[in-house]
Design a protein around this motif. Structure first.
Motif, PDB file in Angstrom:
ATOM      1  N   MET A 109      51.521  58.123  68.168  1.00  0.00           N
ATOM      2  CA  MET A 109      50.941  59.444  68.210  1.00  0.00           C
ATOM      3  C   MET A 109      50.125  59.559  66.927  1.00  0.00           C
ATOM      4  SD  MET A 109      53.223  62.813  68.952  1.00  0.00           S
ATOM      5  CE  MET A 109      54.243  61.904  70.075  1.00  0.00           C
ATOM      6  N   ILE A 110      48.839  59.766  67.051  1.00  0.00           N
ATOM      7  CA  ILE A 110      47.955  59.671  65.894  1.00  0.00           C
ATOM      8  C   ILE A 110      47.320  61.010  65.568  1.00  0.00           C
ATOM      9  CG2 ILE A 110      45.869  58.549  65.016  1.00  0.00           C
ATOM     10  CD1 ILE A 110      46.664  56.339  67.286  1.00  0.00           C
ATOM     11  N   CYS A 111      47.507  61.440  64.329  1.00  0.00           N
ATOM     12  CA  CYS A 111      46.938  62.734  63.933  1.00  0.00           C
ATOM     13  C   CYS A 111      45.475  62.543  63.565  1.00  0.00           C
ATOM     14  CB  CYS A 111      47.696  63.318  62.749  1.00  0.00           C
ATOM     15  SG  CYS A 111      46.980  64.886  62.208  1.00  0.00           S
ATOM     16  N   THR A 112      44.610  63.319  64.213  1.00  0.00           N
ATOM     17  CA  THR A 112      43.185  63.148  63.977  1.00  0.00           C
ATOM     18  C   THR A 112      42.734  63.836  62.690  1.00  0.00           C
ATOM     19  OG1 THR A 112      42.761  65.047  65.406  1.00  0.00           O
ATOM     20  CG2 THR A 112      42.601  62.898  66.412  1.00  0.00           C
ATOM     21  N   THR A 118      52.754  58.462  64.169  1.00  0.00           N
ATOM     22  CA  THR A 118      54.161  58.647  64.470  1.00  0.00           C
ATOM     23  C   THR A 118      54.495  57.763  65.658  1.00  0.00           C
ATOM     24  OG1 THR A 118      53.858  60.952  63.859  1.00  0.00           O
ATOM     25  CG2 THR A 118      55.916  60.392  64.970  1.00  0.00           C
ATOM     26  N   GLN A 146      48.416  55.736  73.136  1.00  0.00           N
ATOM     27  CA  GLN A 146      48.216  56.569  71.971  1.00  0.00           C
ATOM     28  C   GLN A 146      48.007  58.003  72.406  1.00  0.00           C
ATOM     29  OE1 GLN A 146      47.432  52.825  72.013  1.00  0.00           O
ATOM     30  NE2 GLN A 146      45.469  53.860  72.191  1.00  0.00           N
ATOM     31  N   ILE A 147      48.642  58.887  71.668  1.00  0.00           N
ATOM     32  CA  ILE A 147      48.381  60.301  71.876  1.00  0.00           C
ATOM     33  C   ILE A 147      47.662  60.780  70.624  1.00  0.00           C
ATOM     34  CG2 ILE A 147      49.441  62.586  72.074  1.00  0.00           C
ATOM     35  CD1 ILE A 147      51.656  61.364  73.703  1.00  0.00           C
ATOM     36  N   TYR A 148      46.476  61.358  70.801  1.00  0.00           N
ATOM     37  CA  TYR A 148      45.714  61.855  69.662  1.00  0.00           C
ATOM     38  C   TYR A 148      45.847  63.371  69.595  1.00  0.00           C
ATOM     39  CZ  TYR A 148      43.549  57.266  69.772  1.00  0.00           C
ATOM     40  OH  TYR A 148      43.333  55.915  69.767  1.00  0.00           O
ATOM     41  N   GLY A 149      45.926  63.899  68.404  1.00  0.00           N
ATOM     42  CA  GLY A 149      46.010  65.345  68.279  1.00  0.00           C
ATOM     43  C   GLY A 149      46.265  65.750  66.852  1.00  0.00           C
ATOM     44  N   ILE A 150      46.785  66.963  66.687  1.00  0.00           N
ATOM     45  CA  ILE A 150      47.056  67.483  65.352  1.00  0.00           C
ATOM     46  C   ILE A 150      48.569  67.511  65.160  1.00  0.00           C
ATOM     47  CG2 ILE A 150      46.606  69.375  63.778  1.00  0.00           C
ATOM     48  CD1 ILE A 150      44.032  68.936  64.920  1.00  0.00           C
ATOM     49  N   CYS A 151      49.027  66.873  64.097  1.00  0.00           N
ATOM     50  CA  CYS A 151      50.469  66.806  63.896  1.00  0.00           C
ATOM     51  C   CYS A 151      51.018  68.151  63.409  1.00  0.00           C
ATOM     52  CB  CYS A 151      50.831  65.693  62.922  1.00  0.00           C
ATOM     53  SG  CYS A 151      50.353  66.025  61.234  1.00  0.00           S
ATOM     54  N   LYS A 152      52.294  68.261  63.513  1.00  0.00           N
ATOM     55  CA  LYS A 152      53.029  69.466  63.134  1.00  0.00           C
ATOM     56  C   LYS A 152      52.582  69.962  61.766  1.00  0.00           C
ATOM     57  CE  LYS A 152      57.883  70.683  63.976  1.00  0.00           C
ATOM     58  NZ  LYS A 152      59.179  70.066  64.354  1.00  0.00           N
ATOM     59  N   LYS A 155      49.055  71.230  61.509  1.00  0.00           N
ATOM     60  CA  LYS A 155      48.966  72.518  62.209  1.00  0.00           C
ATOM     61  C   LYS A 155      49.330  73.641  61.242  1.00  0.00           C
ATOM     62  CE  LYS A 155      50.993  73.045  66.309  1.00  0.00           C
ATOM     63  NZ  LYS A 155      51.924  72.583  67.382  1.00  0.00           N
ATOM     64  N   ARG A 158      46.532  73.964  58.662  1.00  0.00           N
ATOM     65  CA  ARG A 158      45.361  74.597  59.257  1.00  0.00           C
ATOM     66  C   ARG A 158      45.512  76.104  59.225  1.00  0.00           C
ATOM     67  NH1 ARG A 158      43.828  73.205  65.324  1.00  0.00           N
ATOM     68  NH2 ARG A 158      45.948  73.952  65.571  1.00  0.00           N
TER      69      ARG A 158
ATOM     70  N   GLY B 137      56.067  68.667  68.336  1.00  0.00           N
ATOM     71  CA  GLY B 137      55.286  69.748  67.742  1.00  0.00           C
ATOM     72  C   GLY B 137      53.852  69.319  67.506  1.00  0.00           C
ATOM     73  N   PHE B 138      53.382  68.448  68.363  1.00  0.00           N
ATOM     74  CA  PHE B 138      52.082  67.833  68.207  1.00  0.00           C
ATOM     75  C   PHE B 138      51.101  68.505  69.152  1.00  0.00           C
ATOM     76  CE2 PHE B 138      49.216  64.149  68.385  1.00  0.00           C
ATOM     77  CZ  PHE B 138      49.297  63.662  67.090  1.00  0.00           C
ATOM     78  N   GLU B 139      49.959  68.890  68.638  1.00  0.00           N
ATOM     79  CA  GLU B 139      48.964  69.516  69.511  1.00  0.00           C
ATOM     80  C   GLU B 139      48.060  68.438  70.076  1.00  0.00           C
ATOM     81  OE1 GLU B 139      46.896  72.846  67.772  1.00  0.00           O
ATOM     82  OE2 GLU B 139      45.093  72.314  68.925  1.00  0.00           O
ATOM     83  N   MET B 140      48.314  68.051  71.308  1.00  0.00           N
ATOM     84  CA  MET B 140      47.594  66.925  71.900  1.00  0.00           C
ATOM     85  C   MET B 140      46.143  67.268  72.181  1.00  0.00           C
ATOM     86  SD  MET B 140      48.677  64.455  74.992  1.00  0.00           S
ATOM     87  CE  MET B 140      48.232  65.279  76.515  1.00  0.00           C
ATOM     88  N   GLN B 141      45.237  66.394  71.722  1.00  0.00           N
ATOM     89  CA  GLN B 141      43.817  66.595  72.015  1.00  0.00           C
ATOM     90  C   GLN B 141      43.370  65.594  73.069  1.00  0.00           C
ATOM     91  OE1 GLN B 141      42.551  65.766  68.007  1.00  0.00           O
ATOM     92  NE2 GLN B 141      42.199  67.923  67.558  1.00  0.00           N
ATOM     93  N   ASP B 142      43.972  64.441  73.008  1.00  0.00           N
ATOM     94  CA  ASP B 142      43.543  63.377  73.896  1.00  0.00           C
ATOM     95  C   ASP B 142      44.637  62.316  73.925  1.00  0.00           C
ATOM     96  OD1 ASP B 142      41.947  61.994  75.576  1.00  0.00           O
ATOM     97  OD2 ASP B 142      40.556  61.257  74.048  1.00  0.00           O
ATOM     98  N   HIS B 143      44.534  61.421  74.864  1.00  0.00           N
ATOM     99  CA  HIS B 143      45.482  60.325  74.864  1.00  0.00           C
ATOM    100  C   HIS B 143      44.856  59.167  75.610  1.00  0.00           C
ATOM    101  CE1 HIS B 143      46.348  62.701  78.502  1.00  0.00           C
ATOM    102  NE2 HIS B 143      46.333  61.512  79.074  1.00  0.00           N
ATOM    103  N   SER B 144      45.359  58.008  75.358  1.00  0.00           N
ATOM    104  CA  SER B 144      44.840  56.865  76.075  1.00  0.00           C
ATOM    105  C   SER B 144      45.938  55.833  76.201  1.00  0.00           C
ATOM    106  CB  SER B 144      43.647  56.271  75.344  1.00  0.00           C
ATOM    107  OG  SER B 144      44.069  55.612  74.178  1.00  0.00           O
TER     108      SER B 144
END
Lengths: 162, 162
Positions: A109-112, A118, A146-152, A155, A158, B137-144
């Motif tokens: 799980m990758i924080c952009t 993670t 992979q899940i891309y997004g904003i980590c806890k 967040k 932000r 607690g991850f805000e998912m934006q995308d995944h692959s």
DNA sequence: GTCGCTGCAAAGTCTTTGCAGAGAG
DNA sequence: CTCTCTGCAAAGACTTTGCAGCGAC
């Protein structure tokens, strides 16, 4: 705190890994070198996924007397990857990151925002992947997710800074 | 077979895509250029995932009079990616490949012999991914997701040649 | 007309390779 | 001793950037 070097602070787990590594070297008539061990050790000690450049920095800091060249990092990473001891992850344009692949399989799980990675495992997904490959007559060798997004954490930040 | 140019052989689907593209350009005060459209069109017509270099080759063959430079390919791909009209996939050392992202979401099955990419969708996996992100607690934006292995066809060939 | 876009070539990155000397087996 | 491995620097591959002229609006 005494003056032990890092080399003496080995865990049993690391000893096993190192033994596997030496076996691998022997099997392929590669030579054991201090550079190769330091690279393995640094990967082992790092919780993070490292770029070749980051790995190089860490090693220069910890073992400046070795003057390890970046070329050796690349060569050793290739060797380790070919032998399935490390796995690489590719990112958009942020290059490639390596992690020890000796651990059990997991996804990322990758924080952009901050780039933190993670790890997680989900049995249901693993199971479906096998089934899908089978459906397509595909002989699965590996898979990654992979899940891309904003980590806890980001967040939270932000909320403060945006 | 008449002498229609490719530009007149448009499907309704492509027209919609092109309209979206023009809208995007206008919204950001970018300009419409023939190079940009040709890149979009070539991506649309290709079933494959293309490297910038492959895209460049295709365009040079089809529209030699444009003398489209590789720099324009890169610049346009970045523009399209930033606008979420195309998606890129990164590979080990094989670089980066692009596909139109306008299609519905899907994952990839990549043959390590021939490099062919097969697309698939699995609802069960999609569903689990959302759940996992939530758990962390991850805000998912995308995944692959990628499955690596040997495709049906190469399995056959291997039988013959190995 | 203005200002963004393009092709070209030059400059950056990141990664690999050639080579001579160092060092493991 | 032999032959691989290493560091260094040079070469490669891939991508981005600077610039002058072209072309969309």
């Amino acid at each position: 705190m005494n003056s032990q070097t890092d080399f003496t602070q080995r865990t049993v787990e690391y000893e096993i890994l190192l033994a596997r590594f030496k076996e691998l070297l022997k099997k392929n008539t590669y030579k054991y070198t201090i550079q190769r061990e330091v690279i393995l050790e640094t990967l082992y000690k790092s919780d993070e996924h490292l770029t070749p450049e980051a790995l190089h920095q860490l090693i220069k800091e910890k073992f400046p007397e070795l003057k390890t060249g970046i070329a050796t990092i690349y060569r050793t990473l290739s060797l380790l990857e070919d032998s399935d001891m490390v796995t690489s992850l590719s990112f958009g344009s942020q290059g490639k990151k390596y992690e020890l692949g000796a651990k059990e399989h997991h996804d990322h799980m990758i924080c952009t925002k901050c780039g933190t990675i993670t790890e997680f495992v989900d049995e249901a997904i693993e199971e479906r992947q096998h089934r899908i490959a089978e459906e397509f007559g595909f002989e699965m060798q590996d898979h990654s997710m992979q899940i891309y997004g904003i980590c806890k954490n980001c967040k939270k930040l932000r909320f403060i800074y945006d």
